[in-house]
Design a protein around this motif. Structure first.
Motif, mmCIF file in Angstrom:
data_model
loop_
_atom_site.group_PDB
_atom_site.id
_atom_site.type_symbol
_atom_site.label_atom_id
_atom_site.label_comp_id
_atom_site.label_asym_id
_atom_site.label_seq_id
_atom_site.Cartn_x
_atom_site.Cartn_y
_atom_site.Cartn_z
ATOM 1 N N LEU A 223 -1.866 -16.057 -2.936
ATOM 2 C CA LEU A 223 -1.803 -15.362 -4.222
ATOM 3 C C LEU A 223 -2.862 -15.998 -5.118
ATOM 4 N N ALA B 36 -3.243 -11.833 -7.554
ATOM 5 C CA ALA B 36 -1.901 -12.042 -8.120
ATOM 6 C C ALA B 36 -1.877 -11.857 -9.633
ATOM 7 N N VAL C 193 1.134 -6.134 -6.738
ATOM 8 C CA VAL C 193 0.990 -7.295 -5.850
ATOM 9 C C VAL C 193 1.792 -7.032 -4.566
ATOM 10 N N GLN D 136 7.736 -12.717 -5.122
ATOM 11 C CA GLN D 136 7.452 -11.789 -4.020
ATOM 12 C C GLN D 136 8.232 -12.117 -2.740
#
Ligand code: AP5
Length: 289
Positions: free
Chosen positions: A165, A249, A256, A67
């Protein structure tokens, strides 16, 4: 913000509502669009100031390294992964790299003092951090979080959000054992969840992919134990500052990403959206005229 900055914001919004009209205007009415070009050629960072200041928390395999580069690209903020920085030292065979490899392969943590200095130097010297930063893998202990606070207070750029996460340990084994890495860029793939177009080959450069030496079940078990005992307590530290945001997550990577965007300060997200759209119009203008 001065009046021409306001005009540019208003213009960006109206041009976005009708890209076709904008292109037609550029093609057939240069006089009218000259003023627009002058505005588009101003310093967009000044008109749309963006300063993203966030950290990613989460166990190994939660998706921090997946991410963080997406945020870095969208907000044009630097992505500092302490794991990647240490692996670069290992590759170069520096003294730190030799010490770090042994610790990393055993699933332990490199000393707080070394890690704090690495981040301090990056934040001070890395020009890519001028629009903010995304820290991935730092802080990893409460003392690292406290030092980061001190560092950022001294620079008058306090942390905005700590994104955790959240995912169950049982889902992480398959994520970690299937991970493939492109060492030069840090891009990561997964044999099952995100396979490269050609087996063991980076989609962008065509270079070979590798597996990390600590991506095995034995090292992962130790990394998870270290995470729960030393890193998880950081969540309470950021909760007490109202900066903590929990992200599920276990969902698909796109979902996400959406949840992460929703968790960031809205003025920062809107400013980045406008700046990116103004950039897009600039490119469109130069391609069309
Ligand atoms: P580091 O490199 O930071 O490793 P880590 O924290 O263990 O995290 P990972 O990189 O393993 O996981 P990730 O969350 O980035 O997952 P990814 O996105 O790749 O640190 C390594 C070592 O360095 C540490 O153990 C320590 O020794 C040392 N170190 C580093 N920082 C330190 C510090 N501050 N202090 C002290 N020591 C430090 O995803 C994993 C896989 O899953 C990928 O294959 C990906 O494609 C896939 N995936 C991602 N998201 C999804 C999804 N939503 N669904 C399905 N698959 C997904």
């Amino acid at each position: 913000m001065n009046s021409s900055d306001k005009e540019l914001r208003a213009f960006t919004l109206s041009a976005l509502q009708s890209k076709e009209e904008f292109v037609r205007g550029v093609k057939y009415d240069f006089k009218q669009t000259k003023a627009v070009t002058e505005m588009l050629d101003t310093d967009l960072d000044k008109v749309f100031p963006v300063s993203l200041r966030t950290v990613f928390l989460g166990p190994p395999g939660a998706g921090k390294g997946t991410q963080a580069p997406l945020l870095s690209e969208y907000f044009k903020a630097c992505h500092l992964s302490t794991g990647d920085i240490l692996r670069a030292h290992v590759k170069q065979g520096t003294e730190l790299g030799i010490q770090a490899k042994e610790i990393m392969d055993k699933g332990g943590l490199v000393s707080d003092e070394i890690m704090v200095n690495i981040i301090k130097n990056e934040l001070e010297d890395n020009v890519a951090c001028k629009n903010g930063f995304i820290l991935d893998g730092f802080p990893r202990t409460v003392p690292q979080a406290q030092k980061l606070d001190e560092m950022l207070s001294a620079r008058n750029t306090p942390l905005e959000t700590a994104l955790e996460l959240e995912i169950d340990d049982s889902l992480l084994v398959s994520r970690i054992t299937g991970r493939l890495i492109h060492p030069a860029s840090g891009r990561s793939y997964h044999t099952e969840f995100n396979p490269p177009k050609v087996a063991m080959t980076d989609d962008v450069t065509g270079e070979p992919l590798i597996r990390r030496s600590d991506d095995n079940v034995e090292a992962l078990t130790k990394r998870l134990a270290t995470y729960h005992s030393q890193t998880a307590p950081i969540a309470a530290f950021y909760k007490s500052q109202y900066k903590w945001r929990g992200i599920d997550a276990a969902k698909k990577p796109d979902e996400v990403s959406v949840r992460i965007m929703e968790s960031l300060p809205s003025d920062t997200v809107i400013s980045a959206l406008f700046r990116n759209k103004a950039e897009e119009l600039k490119t469109l203008y130069h391609a069309t005229k």
